[in-house]
Design an enzyme around this catalytic site. Sequence first.
Site, PDB file in Angstrom:
ATOM      1  N   ALA A  85      25.888  50.072  38.740  1.00  0.00           N
ATOM      2  CA  ALA A  85      24.799  49.258  38.187  1.00  0.00           C
ATOM      3  C   ALA A  85      24.835  47.881  38.823  1.00  0.00           C
ATOM      4  CB  ALA A  85      24.956  49.135  36.670  1.00  0.00           C
ATOM      5  N   GLY A  99      41.754  38.028  39.163  1.00  0.00           N
ATOM      6  CA  GLY A  99      40.755  38.907  39.745  1.00  0.00           C
ATOM      7  C   GLY A  99      40.700  40.221  38.995  1.00  0.00           C
ATOM      8  N   TYR A 154      30.772  30.605  35.320  1.00  0.00           N
ATOM      9  CA  TYR A 154      31.311  31.429  36.399  1.00  0.00           C
ATOM     10  C   TYR A 154      30.288  32.455  36.863  1.00  0.00           C
ATOM     11  CZ  TYR A 154      35.022  33.891  38.929  1.00  0.00           C
ATOM     12  OH  TYR A 154      35.801  34.464  39.894  1.00  0.00           O
ATOM     13  N   SER A 155      30.044  32.498  38.167  1.00  0.00           N
ATOM     14  CA  SER A 155      29.112  33.476  38.726  1.00  0.00           C
ATOM     15  C   SER A 155      29.552  33.869  40.121  1.00  0.00           C
ATOM     16  CB  SER A 155      27.687  32.910  38.786  1.00  0.00           C
ATOM     17  OG  SER A 155      26.821  33.831  39.439  1.00  0.00           O
ATOM     18  N   ASN A 156      29.598  35.161  40.387  1.00  0.00           N
ATOM     19  CA  ASN A 156      29.907  35.629  41.732  1.00  0.00           C
ATOM     20  C   ASN A 156      28.878  35.170  42.746  1.00  0.00           C
ATOM     21  OD1 ASN A 156      32.332  37.355  41.401  1.00  0.00           O
ATOM     22  ND2 ASN A 156      31.016  38.461  39.987  1.00  0.00           N
ATOM     23  N   THR A 194      23.590  46.597  41.403  1.00  0.00           N
ATOM     24  CA  THR A 194      23.833  46.473  42.835  1.00  0.00           C
ATOM     25  C   THR A 194      22.567  46.023  43.548  1.00  0.00           C
ATOM     26  OG1 THR A 194      23.307  48.809  43.142  1.00  0.00           O
ATOM     27  CG2 THR A 194      25.624  48.237  42.883  1.00  0.00           C
ATOM     28  N   SER A 243      38.701  38.681  42.506  1.00  0.00           N
ATOM     29  CA  SER A 243      38.246  37.298  42.648  1.00  0.00           C
ATOM     30  C   SER A 243      39.283  36.330  43.183  1.00  0.00           C
ATOM     31  CB  SER A 243      37.707  36.785  41.308  1.00  0.00           C
ATOM     32  OG  SER A 243      36.420  37.306  41.074  1.00  0.00           O
TER      33      SER A 243
END
Length: 390
Positions: free
Chosen positions: A159, A339, A194-196, A161, A95
């Site tokens: 998982a 990260g 927090y979120s990708n 994905t 990250s």
Amino acid sequence: MAHQWNKTKLPVVIAAVCAMVLALPGLPAAAQLRTIAEEEHAATRAALERFQAAAGPGAAIHAGNGDDAWTLSVGTGTIHTKRPIQSDEHFRIGSQTKTFTAVVVLQLVDEGAVSLDAAIDDYLPGVVTGNGYDGTRITVRQLLQQTSGLGAYNPHPLAATPEANPDGTYDLAASVRKGLKSPPAGAPGAKFSYSNTNYLVLGMLIEKLTGRKVHQAVTGRVIEPLGLRRTVFPAPGERQLPSPAVNGYHGIRVGGLNLWVSALSYDPSLYSSAGAIISTLEDITAFYRALTSGQVLSPAGLAEMEKVWKPEPGSAFGYGLGIAEVRLSCGTVAWGHDGGLPGYMTQTLVTKDGRFASVVTNAMFGINTPLRQRDELLDTALCEDAPKRS
């Protein structure tokens, strides 16, 4: 310094434990690089040993002040060998990629191509929608600062994905759709979550506004201009780490025995603008030093990046636009990001007075992640030679 701001801390694959191999006993407890005198940086050396004892097969820190740089390494970058991690070896930074992505968005703001407080739907109509989401109410700034309300999404090779292309790569649009299946974490602007997915959406924004794939845009706008020769944003399909490389592992500790298995192979497009970049300890510190000293963004752009959200007034931690603010025990404010993804756990912090420190361990944990030891290590390295407060 302990905090919970990087949610890419991926779980150890329990199903792989049965395939783990036993690392050789007898690896030196402190196989440090001999590039500095034994008596130097004793406090940081001790903190590194404590970190590695709870972390992967190897751990290293690259730190310094101004032009004075030094590296300490404990354990090994490759199991069954005695190969301390070097400061010029490649690893996946996870990250910390988000800071690079944020830089490109803020460059586009500088150029007038995007407004931080405009709705993302103005640029990507219909992308952030459904499942309780409304892209007309979510701003670019909120995506950058993780206050958009998009639910947590942690892609993993085994998982969670998105649907893959026939060649095994992933499109950003498919990754965003997968991320939006997570329910909202809150109303836009209401809180930090927090979120990708935020940074996958921003990757789509970069592609829309630049007309280039996100790995090409970040490379051309940030990596190449800064001369980061050992930093790579891999294209979809480029799975291998450049040489020399630090090998990444999954693992567990059982008493005094360490069980490790090589990290699962995956396509970098699974993480893309949220976590795909490869770098080295030397290069990643060079990037953050250039950024925080004003060499990458305009003064206005850097000022926007450093406007932080804090969980409460006076908190030691704050999150800006793709960069975190951390107050050290010696009273100094440091900037950077952490990260974590299969095989690696990393973090870099720099201060405005020239100090810097970057750490890597070559394993990632779903449980008992050594965040406290990592934070103690970085704090020690950055404060060891800090000016004394009166």
